[in-house]
Design a protein around this motif. Structure first.
Motif, PDB file in Angstrom:
ATOM      1  N   UNK A  29      17.676  -4.880 -10.287  1.00 17.89           N
ATOM      2  CA  UNK A  29      17.078  -3.547 -10.268  1.00 17.89           C
ATOM      3  C   UNK A  29      15.573  -3.621 -10.506  1.00 17.89           C
ATOM      4  N   UNK A  30      15.162  -4.441 -11.456  1.00 15.52           N
ATOM      5  CA  UNK A  30      13.729  -4.597 -11.738  1.00 15.52           C
ATOM      6  C   UNK A  30      13.015  -5.166 -10.514  1.00 15.52           C
ATOM      7  N   UNK A  31      13.627  -6.144  -9.850  1.00 15.19           N
ATOM      8  CA  UNK A  31      13.013  -6.741  -8.654  1.00 15.19           C
ATOM      9  C   UNK A  31      12.885  -5.716  -7.527  1.00 15.19           C
ATOM     10  N   UNK A  32      13.912  -4.898  -7.328  1.00 17.83           N
ATOM     11  CA  UNK A  32      13.869  -3.892  -6.267  1.00 17.83           C
ATOM     12  C   UNK A  32      12.790  -2.859  -6.558  1.00 17.83           C
ATOM     13  N   UNK A  33      12.715  -2.397  -7.803  1.00 14.88           N
ATOM     14  CA  UNK A  33      11.703  -1.413  -8.173  1.00 14.88           C
ATOM     15  C   UNK A  33      10.306  -2.010  -8.022  1.00 14.88           C
ATOM     16  N   UNK A  34      10.113  -3.256  -8.459  1.00 17.08           N
ATOM     17  CA  UNK A  34       8.806  -3.895  -8.335  1.00 17.08           C
ATOM     18  C   UNK A  34       8.415  -4.056  -6.866  1.00 17.08           C
ATOM     19  N   UNK A  35       9.369  -4.420  -6.020  1.00 17.66           N
ATOM     20  CA  UNK A  35       9.077  -4.579  -4.596  1.00 17.66           C
ATOM     21  C   UNK A  35       8.681  -3.242  -3.970  1.00 17.66           C
ATOM     22  N   UNK A  36       9.350  -2.175  -4.372  1.00 14.17           N
ATOM     23  CA  UNK A  36       8.998  -0.846  -3.838  1.00 14.17           C
ATOM     24  C   UNK A  36       7.605  -0.432  -4.280  1.00 14.17           C
ATOM     25  N   UNK A  37       7.284  -0.697  -5.536  1.00 14.55           N
ATOM     26  CA  UNK A  37       5.956  -0.349  -6.045  1.00 14.55           C
ATOM     27  C   UNK A  37       4.891  -1.132  -5.289  1.00 14.55           C
ATOM     28  N   UNK A  38       5.119  -2.426  -5.101  1.00 19.26           N
ATOM     29  CA  UNK A  38       4.150  -3.246  -4.368  1.00 19.26           C
ATOM     30  C   UNK A  38       4.004  -2.776  -2.922  1.00 19.26           C
ATOM     31  N   UNK A  39       5.112  -2.403  -2.288  1.00 17.86           N
ATOM     32  CA  UNK A  39       5.046  -1.914  -0.910  1.00 17.86           C
ATOM     33  C   UNK A  39       4.283  -0.598  -0.836  1.00 17.86           C
ATOM     34  N   UNK A  40       4.488   0.257  -1.823  1.00 22.04           N
ATOM     35  CA  UNK A  40       3.777   1.536  -1.840  1.00 22.04           C
ATOM     36  C   UNK A  40       2.284   1.324  -2.027  1.00 22.04           C
ATOM     37  N   UNK A  41       1.932   0.449  -2.951  1.00 23.13           N
ATOM     38  CA  UNK A  41       0.514   0.162  -3.189  1.00 23.13           C
ATOM     39  C   UNK A  41      -0.118  -0.463  -1.949  1.00 23.13           C
ATOM     40  N   UNK A  42       0.606  -1.369  -1.296  1.00 26.90           N
ATOM     41  CA  UNK A  42       0.081  -1.996  -0.076  1.00 26.90           C
ATOM     42  C   UNK A  42      -0.112  -0.953   1.023  1.00 26.90           C
ATOM     43  N   UNK A  43       0.821  -0.005   1.136  1.00 22.57           N
ATOM     44  CA  UNK A  43       0.681   1.049   2.146  1.00 22.57           C
ATOM     45  C   UNK A  43      -0.518   1.939   1.836  1.00 22.57           C
TER      46      UNK A  43
END
Length: 57
Positions: A29-43
Motif C-alpha cells: 500500500x505504501x509503495x502504491x501510494x508513493x508511486x501515485x504521488x510521484x506520478x502526480x508530481x511528475x505530471x
C-alpha cells in the motif's frame, strides 16, 4: 491453566498469520501510494514545463 494455554495458542497462530499478511500488504500500500504521488508530481512538472514553453495543453 490448561484452558488459558489452549486459548493462547490459537490466538498466537492467528496473530502470526495476521502479521504475516498485514505487513506485506501495508508495504504494498505504501509503495502504491508513493508511486501515485510521484506520478502526480511528475505530471504537474510536465504540465508546468509545457506551459512555460508555450505549449498549452
Amino acid at each position: 491453566m490448561m484452558r488459558a494455554v489452549l486459548t493462547f495458542i490459537p490466538m498466537s497462530i492467528f496473530a502470526a498469520v495476521t502479521l504475516d499478511v498485514a505487513i506485506p500488504a501495508l508495504v504494498l500500500l505504501v509503495c502504491v501510494v508513493a508511486a501515485r504521488v510521484l506520478a502526480t508530481v511528475a505530471a504537474w512538472k510536465a504540465r508546468g514545463a509545457a506551459f512555460l514553453k508555450g505549449d498549452r495543453a
